[in-house]
Scaffold this motif. Structure first.
Motif, mmCIF file in Angstrom:
data_model
loop_
_atom_site.group_PDB
_atom_site.id
_atom_site.type_symbol
_atom_site.label_atom_id
_atom_site.label_comp_id
_atom_site.label_asym_id
_atom_site.label_seq_id
_atom_site.Cartn_x
_atom_site.Cartn_y
_atom_site.Cartn_z
ATOM 1 N N VAL A 1 1.174 -2.400 3.810
ATOM 2 C CA VAL A 1 0.238 -1.965 4.846
ATOM 3 C C VAL A 1 0.897 -0.841 5.638
ATOM 4 C CG1 VAL A 1 -0.824 -4.250 5.028
ATOM 5 C CG2 VAL A 1 1.073 -3.658 6.561
ATOM 6 N N PRO A 2 0.117 -0.030 6.346
ATOM 7 C CA PRO A 2 0.711 1.046 7.156
ATOM 8 C C PRO A 2 1.623 0.510 8.250
ATOM 9 C CG PRO A 2 -1.647 1.378 6.841
ATOM 10 C CD PRO A 2 -1.347 -0.017 6.380
ATOM 11 N N GLU A 3 2.460 1.403 8.792
ATOM 12 C CA GLU A 3 3.413 1.018 9.838
ATOM 13 C C GLU A 3 3.472 2.082 10.927
ATOM 14 O OE1 GLU A 3 4.642 3.713 8.981
ATOM 15 O OE2 GLU A 3 6.375 3.550 7.685
ATOM 16 N N ALA A 4 4.384 1.888 11.863
ATOM 17 C CA ALA A 4 4.659 2.863 12.935
ATOM 18 C C ALA A 4 3.512 3.002 13.941
ATOM 19 C CB ALA A 4 5.000 4.236 12.361
ATOM 20 N N GLY A 5 2.619 2.000 14.002
ATOM 21 C CA GLY A 5 1.481 2.100 14.911
ATOM 22 C C GLY A 5 0.401 3.025 14.383
ATOM 23 N N SER A 6 0.492 3.368 13.096
ATOM 24 C CA SER A 6 -0.404 4.380 12.534
ATOM 25 C C SER A 6 -1.841 3.889 12.388
ATOM 26 C CB SER A 6 0.125 4.855 11.178
ATOM 27 O OG SER A 6 0.236 3.775 10.275
ATOM 28 N N THR A 7 -2.048 2.571 12.263
ATOM 29 C CA THR A 7 -3.428 2.101 12.142
ATOM 30 C C THR A 7 -4.205 2.349 13.426
ATOM 31 O OG1 THR A 7 -2.689 -0.146 12.705
ATOM 32 C CG2 THR A 7 -2.987 0.371 10.368
ATOM 33 N N PHE A 8 -3.511 2.445 14.542
ATOM 34 C CA PHE A 8 -4.154 2.834 15.797
ATOM 35 C C PHE A 8 -4.183 4.352 15.944
ATOM 36 C CE2 PHE A 8 -3.481 4.167 20.242
ATOM 37 C CZ PHE A 8 -4.714 3.802 20.777
ATOM 38 N N LEU A 9 -3.036 4.981 15.740
ATOM 39 C CA LEU A 9 -2.911 6.407 16.037
ATOM 40 C C LEU A 9 -3.743 7.292 15.114
ATOM 41 C CD1 LEU A 9 0.899 6.696 16.816
ATOM 42 C CD2 LEU A 9 -0.980 7.159 18.408
ATOM 43 N N LEU A 10 -3.771 6.977 13.822
ATOM 44 C CA LEU A 10 -4.453 7.873 12.901
ATOM 45 C C LEU A 10 -5.961 7.860 13.119
ATOM 46 C CD1 LEU A 10 -4.010 9.898 10.617
ATOM 47 C CD2 LEU A 10 -4.433 8.035 9.000
ATOM 48 N N GLN A 11 -6.547 6.671 13.299
ATOM 49 C CA GLN A 11 -7.993 6.649 13.515
ATOM 50 C C GLN A 11 -8.355 7.278 14.853
ATOM 51 O OE1 GLN A 11 -10.107 2.954 14.574
ATOM 52 N NE2 GLN A 11 -8.193 1.877 14.178
#
Length: 263
Positions: free
Chosen positions: A142-152
């Motif tokens: 799964v994605p990491e680095a808080g990217s599921t919040f930041l990218l969307q």
């Protein structure tokens, strides 16, 4: 400061951090993460450093995590895991909480964490032939680095889902069009242009620069931290899953993974 696989120099207030493992397309190991994490701490503590610039050598930014290191982590029993914070965790936390600006010059491929780290950078520049890919799901992860919040938040949920779920590769022009990068330059001009912009930023009023960064970032920091912790829990579980074992075996055997046996 210098290591075999990460070079760190300072020039006119800019700390230049170069991932330097070109034979492996700058794939990241735990030792490399330590230097990357230390560099952010050094920058925030040293008044002579006003900006940090990340780039890669040998025509690549970074191919992401070294899958050999991943394979080892996936087979280590939970009761034998290190008690101190892993260097990758330190790097991602430091990146998210850095006080001073971070600039990235993306030359060539950026894969996995090589893309998610960019979501924390204040300015991202790319060479014309740069590519961006986040194949986490393709590897059973799964994605990491808080990217599921930041990218969307940055490009919208549909485009974020498209990149995460398909693992598709994105070119530099498209990355600029959707707001993933600030500007694109010819490949041979990228190093000079990115460094010039980092130096120009380093020459500006330092308190005003840091305060502006804080105003842009601070409201999201709690949400980013929550997302990063949630991702880390799932990522850790998946790392020890049969899905990841199949994906890594397939990678080293140069074949397509077969996930048909998994529910």
């Amino acid at each position: 400061m210098m290591t075999d696989h990460v070079l760190v120099t300072v020039e006119d207030g800019v700390q230049i951090v170069t991932m330097n493992r070109p034979d492996k397309k700058n794939a990241l190991t735990a030792d490399m993460y330590k230097v990357l994490a230390d560099a952010i701490e050094t920058a925030d503590a040293d008044p002579k450093i006003r900006v940090t610039l990340y780039t890669g050598s040998g025509g690549s930014f970074t191919a992401g995590n070294d899958l050999g290191d991943f394979a080892k982590a996936g087979t280590t029993p939970l009761d034998e895991q290190p008690t101190e914070k892993p260097h990758v965790t330190r790097f991602l936390e430091n990146l998210a909480n850095a006080e001073k600006p971070i600039v990235a010059a993306v030359n060539g491929l950026a894969v996995g964490v090589g893309v998610t780290m960019l979501l924390h950078c204040d300015l991202v520049y790319a060479g014309a032939s740069a590519t961006f890919q986040m194949p986490f799901v393709n590897l059973g992860l799964v994605p990491e680095a808080g990217s599921t919040f930041l990218l969307q938040r940055q490009i919208g949920i549909q485009k974020a889902a498209d990149l995460f779920l398909t693992g598709k590769k994105l070119g530099a022009e498209k990355a600029e069009a959707i707001g993933l990068v600030a500007d694109v330059f010819p490949d041979n001009e990228l190093p000079v242009e990115a460094l010039a912009r980092a130096k120009a930023l380093a020459a500006k009023a330092p308190n005003a620069v840091r305060a502006t960064k804080a105003l842009l970032k601070d409201n999201d920091r709690p949400r980013v931290g929550e997302a990063r912790e949630a991702e880390a829990r799932v990522f850790g579980a998946q790392l020890r899953s049969d899905e990841v074992k199949e994906a890594i075996s397939a990678f080293f055997e140069k074949r397509a993974p077969d996930f048909s046996k998994f529910d």
